[in-house]
Design a protein around this motif. Structure first.
Motif, PDB file in Angstrom:
ATOM      1  N   PRO A  42       0.827  -1.209   0.000  1.00 38.35           N
ATOM      2  CA  PRO A  42       0.000   0.000   0.000  1.00 38.35           C
ATOM      3  C   PRO A  42       0.869   1.270   0.000  1.00 38.35           C
ATOM      4  N   PRO A  43       0.329   2.395  -0.473  1.00 36.48           N
ATOM      5  CA  PRO A  43       1.082   3.653  -0.458  1.00 36.48           C
ATOM      6  C   PRO A  43       1.616   3.951   0.944  1.00 36.48           C
ATOM      7  N   GLY A  44       2.821   4.478   0.991  1.00 35.41           N
ATOM      8  CA  GLY A  44       3.445   4.781   2.270  1.00 35.41           C
ATOM      9  C   GLY A  44       3.917   3.533   2.990  1.00 35.41           C
ATOM     10  N   PHE A  45       3.848   2.383   2.303  1.00 35.99           N
ATOM     11  CA  PHE A  45       4.239   1.112   2.910  1.00 35.99           C
ATOM     12  C   PHE A  45       3.489   0.889   4.225  1.00 35.99           C
ATOM     13  N   ASP A  62      11.249   0.614   5.315  1.00 39.78           N
ATOM     14  CA  ASP A  62      12.488  -0.173   5.259  1.00 39.78           C
ATOM     15  C   ASP A  62      12.204  -1.670   5.292  1.00 39.78           C
ATOM     16  N   LYS A  63      11.292  -2.062   6.170  1.00 43.93           N
ATOM     17  CA  LYS A  63      10.983  -3.488   6.310  1.00 43.93           C
ATOM     18  C   LYS A  63      10.361  -4.031   5.021  1.00 43.93           C
ATOM     19  N   LEU A  64       9.413  -3.287   4.451  1.00 49.16           N
ATOM     20  CA  LEU A  64       8.737  -3.773   3.254  1.00 49.16           C
ATOM     21  C   LEU A  64       9.648  -3.745   2.033  1.00 49.16           C
ATOM     22  N   GLU A  65      10.506  -2.737   1.948  1.00 50.07           N
ATOM     23  CA  GLU A  65      11.460  -2.696   0.838  1.00 50.07           C
ATOM     24  C   GLU A  65      12.419  -3.887   0.912  1.00 50.07           C
ATOM     25  N   ALA A  66      12.744  -4.310   2.136  1.00 50.08           N
ATOM     26  CA  ALA A  66      13.632  -5.465   2.306  1.00 50.08           C
ATOM     27  C   ALA A  66      12.990  -6.737   1.753  1.00 50.08           C
ATOM     28  N   PHE A  67      11.662  -6.748   1.624  1.00 49.29           N
ATOM     29  CA  PHE A  67      10.962  -7.892   1.049  1.00 49.29           C
ATOM     30  C   PHE A  67      10.805  -7.749  -0.467  1.00 49.29           C
ATOM     31  N   GLY A  68      11.392  -6.703  -1.049  1.00 45.77           N
ATOM     32  CA  GLY A  68      11.296  -6.512  -2.486  1.00 45.77           C
ATOM     33  C   GLY A  68       9.977  -5.907  -2.926  1.00 45.77           C
ATOM     34  N   LEU A  69       9.236  -5.325  -1.984  1.00 46.85           N
ATOM     35  CA  LEU A  69       7.946  -4.726  -2.323  1.00 46.85           C
ATOM     36  C   LEU A  69       8.139  -3.327  -2.882  1.00 46.85           C
ATOM     37  N   THR A  70       7.269  -2.963  -3.810  1.00 49.62           N
ATOM     38  CA  THR A  70       7.254  -1.599  -4.326  1.00 49.62           C
ATOM     39  C   THR A  70       6.005  -0.902  -3.799  1.00 49.62           C
ATOM     40  N   GLU A  71       6.075   0.398  -3.721  1.00 50.91           N
ATOM     41  CA  GLU A  71       4.970   1.178  -3.168  1.00 50.91           C
ATOM     42  C   GLU A  71       3.878   1.380  -4.217  1.00 50.91           C
ATOM     43  N   GLY A  72       2.650   1.071  -3.827  1.00 50.55           N
ATOM     44  CA  GLY A  72       1.510   1.290  -4.703  1.00 50.55           C
ATOM     45  C   GLY A  72       1.161   2.771  -4.792  1.00 50.55           C
ATOM     46  N   LYS A  73       0.354   3.116  -5.772  1.00 48.25           N
ATOM     47  CA  LYS A  73      -0.040   4.517  -5.978  1.00 48.25           C
ATOM     48  C   LYS A  73      -1.146   4.912  -5.001  1.00 48.25           C
TER      49      LYS A  73
END
Length: 158
Positions: A14-17, A26-37
């Motif tokens: 989700p936006p703003g992770f 940081d935690k979600l980026e470590a899982f390879g996730l990208t931020e939704g619009k």
């Protein structure tokens, strides 16, 4: 879950992770996730993108929840294979039959602990030993507790 099993993770967050515990970029980026619009329909759009970006979706948890119903509906809409609460054998066969290379794993926040076992075994991953961070004293369970644990394990295996 994927990182615990040693497999590549990714998808759309989700936006703003945003998570149930607040923003965790940081935690979600470590899982390879990208931020939704940003959008008032954040979760439905995230769910749809994850369905579309995968070869198929496996769900663990209640099929009656709004999120699970949406996931199933979107899988059907986009012609993507969908499977709910499978056994190891069902998931293995489904992955092979549908040539799944990118798997969307969906589910409720709280799911059965057997989910990890089903995924690991169906994907043919090795069992990783759990190494405690600090030494712990091991206690032998009472006969009553051991019997209760045995019954619970049998229930989970069904």
């Amino acid at each position: 879950m994927g990182q615990e099993l040693g497999i590549e993770t990714g998808g759309t967050a989700p936006p703003g992770f945003k998570t149930s515990k607040g923003k965790q970029k940081d935690k979600l980026e470590a899982f390879g996730l990208t931020e939704g619009k940003p959008d008032p329909k954040t979760y439905p759009k995230r769910t749809e993108k994850n369905v579309v970006d995968s070869d198929g979706t496996v769900l663990f948890g209640s099929e009656a929840s709004p999120g699970s119903k949406l996931t199933k509906r979107l899988s059907t809409k986009h012609g993507k294979p969908y499977l709910a609460n499978p056994t190891v054998e069902q998931l293995s066969e489904w992955l092979s039959k549908n040539n799944i290379k990118t798997l969307n794993i969906a589910g409720n926040r709280t799911v059965s602990p057997r989910m990890k076992d089903v995924l690991r075994d169906a994907l043919g991953l090795p069992v990783k030993p759990i190494v405690p961070k600090e030494p712990t004293a091991l206690k032998k369970p009472t006969p009553e507790k051991a019997e209760a644990q045995k019954k619970e394990k049998l229930k989970q295996d069904r």
